[in-house]
Motif scaffolding. Structure first.
Motif, PDB file in Angstrom:
ATOM      1  N   ILE A   1       0.758   5.745   0.059  1.00  0.00           N
ATOM      2  CA  ILE A   1       0.055   7.029   0.147  1.00  0.00           C
ATOM      3  C   ILE A   1       0.961   8.082  -0.456  1.00  0.00           C
TER       4      ILE A   1
ATOM      5  N   ASP B   1       0.846  -1.187   0.000  1.00  0.00           N
ATOM      6  CA  ASP B   1       0.000   0.000   0.000  1.00  0.00           C
ATOM      7  C   ASP B   1       0.882   1.237   0.000  1.00  0.00           C
TER       8      ASP B   1
ATOM      9  N   GLN C   1      -4.483  13.714  -1.211  1.00  0.00           N
ATOM     10  CA  GLN C   1      -3.726  12.474  -1.173  1.00  0.00           C
ATOM     11  C   GLN C   1      -4.342  11.427  -2.088  1.00  0.00           C
TER      12      GLN C   1
ATOM     13  N   THR D   1      -4.222   7.097  -2.359  1.00  0.00           N
ATOM     14  CA  THR D   1      -3.764   5.826  -1.797  1.00  0.00           C
ATOM     15  C   THR D   1      -4.068   4.731  -2.810  1.00  0.00           C
TER      16      THR D   1
END
Ligand code: 9UX
Length: 72
Positions: free
Chosen positions: A6, A4, A42, A44
């Motif tokens: 960000i 993952d 942002q 993600t």
């Protein structure tokens, strides 16, 4: 392996911007589960760093007209 990530995305001012960034990221190999927040500036996503680099990600963000930082 997948991980993952960000990133901060500068320049988004409306929900159409959010869609542009989302679609740009989704075109990249291995990138899945893209979520872009206008409020937080942002994005993600889950991706495989052996298939796409953060430089590649920066390039598509910039091609879409936005900019990216904190690419660690
Ligand atoms: Mo967000 Mo750009 O509107 O025309 S997509 S500012």
């Amino acid at each position: 392996s997948r991980e993952d990530k960000i990133i901060n995305v500068q320049g988004m001012t409306c929900e159409h911007c959010v869609k542009h960034v989302t679609k740009a990221l989704e075109k990249l190999p291995s990138v899945e589960r893209v979520q872009v927040s206008l409020e937080n500036s942002q994005a993600t996503f889950n991706y495989n760093p052996s298939q796409v680099t953060l430089a590649d990600i920066r390039a598509v963000i910039e091609d879409a007209g936005y900019s990216m930082d904190n690419a660690e």
